[in-house]
Scaffold this motif. Structure first.
Motif, mmCIF file in Angstrom:
data_model
loop_
_atom_site.group_PDB
_atom_site.id
_atom_site.type_symbol
_atom_site.label_atom_id
_atom_site.label_comp_id
_atom_site.label_asym_id
_atom_site.label_seq_id
_atom_site.Cartn_x
_atom_site.Cartn_y
_atom_site.Cartn_z
ATOM 1 N N PHE A 39 -59.855 -61.642 -27.507
ATOM 2 C CA PHE A 39 -61.319 -61.590 -27.640
ATOM 3 C C PHE A 39 -61.724 -60.628 -28.765
ATOM 4 C CE2 PHE A 39 -60.661 -62.889 -23.254
ATOM 5 C CZ PHE A 39 -61.549 -63.939 -23.137
ATOM 6 N N ASP A 40 -62.787 -61.001 -29.463
ATOM 7 C CA ASP A 40 -63.339 -60.135 -30.505
ATOM 8 C C ASP A 40 -64.617 -59.497 -29.959
ATOM 9 O OD1 ASP A 40 -64.199 -58.858 -32.748
ATOM 10 O OD2 ASP A 40 -64.835 -60.691 -33.790
ATOM 11 N N VAL A 41 -64.459 -58.342 -29.331
ATOM 12 C CA VAL A 41 -65.609 -57.705 -28.683
ATOM 13 C C VAL A 41 -66.662 -57.289 -29.705
ATOM 14 C CG1 VAL A 41 -66.309 -55.712 -27.281
ATOM 15 C CG2 VAL A 41 -64.331 -57.037 -26.617
ATOM 16 N N ALA A 42 -66.244 -57.054 -30.950
ATOM 17 C CA ALA A 42 -67.201 -56.672 -31.994
ATOM 18 C C ALA A 42 -68.272 -57.744 -32.199
ATOM 19 C CB ALA A 42 -66.456 -56.416 -33.302
ATOM 20 N N ALA A 43 -67.967 -58.966 -31.800
ATOM 21 C CA ALA A 43 -68.949 -60.052 -31.948
ATOM 22 C C ALA A 43 -70.087 -59.916 -30.935
ATOM 23 C CB ALA A 43 -68.252 -61.404 -31.774
ATOM 24 N N PHE A 44 -69.913 -59.038 -29.944
ATOM 25 C CA PHE A 44 -70.937 -58.822 -28.912
ATOM 26 C C PHE A 44 -71.398 -57.375 -29.056
ATOM 27 C CE2 PHE A 44 -67.811 -61.905 -27.614
ATOM 28 C CZ PHE A 44 -68.588 -63.016 -27.317
ATOM 29 N N ALA A 45 -72.415 -57.178 -29.908
ATOM 30 C CA ALA A 45 -72.752 -55.819 -30.363
ATOM 31 C C ALA A 45 -73.036 -54.873 -29.203
ATOM 32 C CB ALA A 45 -73.940 -55.883 -31.311
#
Ligand SMILES: N[C@@H](CCC(=O)N[C@@H](CS)C(=O)NCC(=O)O)C(=O)O
Length: 200
Positions: free
Chosen positions: A175-181
Motif C-alpha cells: 500500500f502507498d499510504v502517502a496517497a491518503f494524505a
C-alpha cells in the motif's frame, strides 16, 4: 505471578498489546508463539485460545483474554486512552470494529502474504481483493483525518493504537499510504507521541 503475553513479534495485532502494556508500564513475560510455524494450532496453545490465534494474555489471576482490541480495551480502562462510557467511548468502539472488519482483513492480510510469507506470486487474486478493501479503508480514515488530528474527538485513544498497528507497516503489503494524505500525516503524528514504539 506475572502477566503472560502469548504473541508473535512481527504481528501488528500483538504489537497493540505490547504498546498498551508499555504505555501503562505493566511488566509481563512474553512467550513467542510463531503463527507462521503452526505454534498457534498445537493442542497446548488451543487450550489457551481455542480460536488458535495470538495475541492472548494470561492475567495474574490466570484469566485468559484473547482478541487484540478486547485486550486493548481491558488495559486502557480508566486511562486517557479510553474515554468513559457514553458517546465518546462508543466512537472509539466504532473504530475498533472498523479495524477488525474493514481494515485488518485487507491491510494485515496483504502484508502477511507479501512480507511474512513471501507468497505474492501464488496469491494474486487475494492480493487484488486486499488492495481494493485496504484502499477503501484508508479512504474512510483519510476522510476523518484530513480535518482532525485523531480518529475520535477524545485525543489519542486505543482507536488510534488499533488502526496504527497495521497502517504503520502497510507498505509491506504493497500500500502507498502517502496517497491518503490524512492517514500519512496521522501515522507520523501518532508515531511521534511519547511512549510509542513503532513496529520497526
Ligand atoms: N481478531 C484477532 C486476529 C488475531 C490474528 O489473526 N492473529 C494471527 C497473527 S497476527 C494468528 O495468530 N494467526 C494464526 C492462525 O490463524 O493460525 C485479534 O485481533 O486478535
Amino acid at each position: 505471578m506475572t502477566l503472560t503475553v502469548y504473541g508473535m513479534r512481527s504481528s501488528g495485532n500483538c504489537w497493540k498489546v505490547e504498546q498498551i502494556l508499555s504505555l501503562r508500564r505493566i511488566h509481563y513475560d512474553w512467550i513467542e508463539t510463531d503463527a507462521t510455524a503452526g505454534a498457534t494450532r498445537t493442542a497446548d496453545f488451543l487450550k489457551i485460545n481455542p480460536n488458535g490465534k495470538v495475541p492472548a494474555v494470561k492475567l495474574v489471576d490466570s484469566t485468559i483474554l484473547t482478541e487484540s482490541n478486547a485486550i486493548l480495551t481491558h488495559f486502557a480502562e480508566e486511562t486517557s486512552w479510553m474515554p468513559p462510557p457514553g458517546v465518546a467511548r462508543s466512537r472509539v468502539m466504532e473504530w475498533l470494529f472498523f479495524e477488525q472488519y474493514s481494515h485488518e482483513p485487507y491491510v494485515a492480510v496483504a502484508r502477511n502474504i507479501m512480507h511474512l510469507r513471501g507468497d505474492a506470486d501464488r496469491q494474486q487474486e487475494r492480493l487484488a481483493q486486499c488492495r481494493a478493501g485496504g484502499e477503501h479503508a484508508f479512504r474512510v480514515m483519510s476522510g476523518r483525518l484530513a480535518t482532525h488530528p485523531w480518529l475520535t474527538d477524545s485525543g489519542p485513544t486505543i482507536a488510534d493504537i488499533s488502526l496504527f498497528a497495521y497502517s504503520q507497516v502497510a507498505d509491506q503489503g504493497g500500500f502507498d499510504v502517502a496517497a491518503f494524505a490524512g492517514v500519512a500525516s496521522w501515522v507520523a503524528r501518532f508515531a511521534a507521541l511519547p511512549g510509542i514504539n513503532p513496529l520497526r
